[in-house]
Design an enzyme around this catalytic site. Sequence first.
Site, PDB file in Angstrom:
ATOM      1  N   ASP A 220      14.926   3.869 -94.572  1.00 30.74           N
ATOM      2  CA  ASP A 220      13.537   3.764 -93.947  1.00 30.74           C
ATOM      3  C   ASP A 220      13.250   2.439 -93.297  1.00 30.74           C
ATOM      4  OD1 ASP A 220      12.780   6.180 -94.927  1.00 30.74           O
ATOM      5  OD2 ASP A 220      11.979   5.422 -96.436  1.00 30.74           O
TER       6      ASP A 220
ATOM      7  N   GLU B 208      12.686  -1.377 -80.081  1.00 35.16           N
ATOM      8  CA  GLU B 208      13.697  -0.625 -79.509  1.00 35.16           C
ATOM      9  C   GLU B 208      13.362   0.169 -78.236  1.00 35.16           C
ATOM     10  OE1 GLU B 208      17.116   0.487 -82.417  1.00 35.16           O
ATOM     11  OE2 GLU B 208      16.971   2.305 -81.348  1.00 35.16           O
TER      12      GLU B 208
ATOM     13  N   ASP C 183      10.142   0.214 -86.173  1.00 31.65           N
ATOM     14  CA  ASP C 183      11.023   1.578 -85.976  1.00 31.65           C
ATOM     15  C   ASP C 183       9.717   2.502 -85.870  1.00 31.65           C
ATOM     16  OD1 ASP C 183      12.568   3.423 -85.279  1.00 31.65           O
ATOM     17  OD2 ASP C 183      13.243   3.679 -87.288  1.00 31.65           O
TER      18      ASP C 183
END
Lengths: 163, 163
Positions: free
Chosen positions: B140, B67, B7
């Site tokens: 996180d 993503e 991420d």
Amino acid sequence: MILLGVDPGCRFAGFGVIRKEGTLVQLLDHGCLRMSPSKPLSERIALFHDFFQTKIITLHVTHLALETPFLGKNAQNFLKLGYLRGVLYLLAHKHNLNLYEFSPREVKQAVTGFGGASKDQVARIILQLFPRIGSVETEDVSDALAVTLCGLWKEKSIEQLRR
Amino acid sequence: MILLGVDPGCRFAGFGVIRKEGTLVQLLDHGCLRMSPSKPLSERIALFHDFFQTKIITLHVTHLALETPFLGKNAQNFLKLGYLRGVLYLLAHKHNLNLYEFSPREVKQAVTGFGGASKDQVARIILQLFPRIGSVETEDVSDALAVTLCGLWKEKSIEQLRR
């Protein structure tokens, strides 16, 4: 001082390399990296990385000049431009290059004297300065050469300030 | 199959690494790379590159899950996300990783069963699946672990299709 200017794109990436020693300015290399859109994006990004890494090493590049991007109508193109700029930042850090960034307006202002100049006006002045590159190529490399020149003049004015 | 999910972010980059061998699934590593905003962007991008390159090599990563980004209110953040994604594409190609990309909706759907789930709902399920990670860290790493799991399940359904 050996300055590389890049106009990144996922299909065409124009570039110019200019050496400056004292008052002598020489166009060392210029061209356009063409990447087939049929190749996967990750492969094109790796091609882009390897191509400019080789230029930086073989031509002993010391400075990198880029134009700051702006969000146009197409967010996906803006994102892809980000991928390539990320690679250039990585190379700048890895090879210890001084990084210059200019807004499109600054580049046009520096080259033509007018910040609202058209692409064609920039290309015409680039062709006058570097008649060797030929008008066919001008379209692909003129933006890259304009930002390279901008970096050159920036360094010059920094030098003059130092005196 | 060893899957890395990331991420990305220019200040915090969460990640998870999951190994799958037959029916055995094991969380090999997880955490968050923190980068000081006082460091120049090119240095942070190089840090990000080196950190994930080391993870890929030492943990023998074979797959990368990400993503897909969407343009939020801040175009500059979107562009910076592009820089880091460019670096991940480069690493995927260099280390021959299979790349999976999922929309935020697909990730939420896969993890919670509901595509419109909140960040908290995703985090709660991640904590249930991996109680070892501890609730302090969950914030996180939960998005990164969610996309890692999504990649794992994708591979599983591809395998089932092959049978």
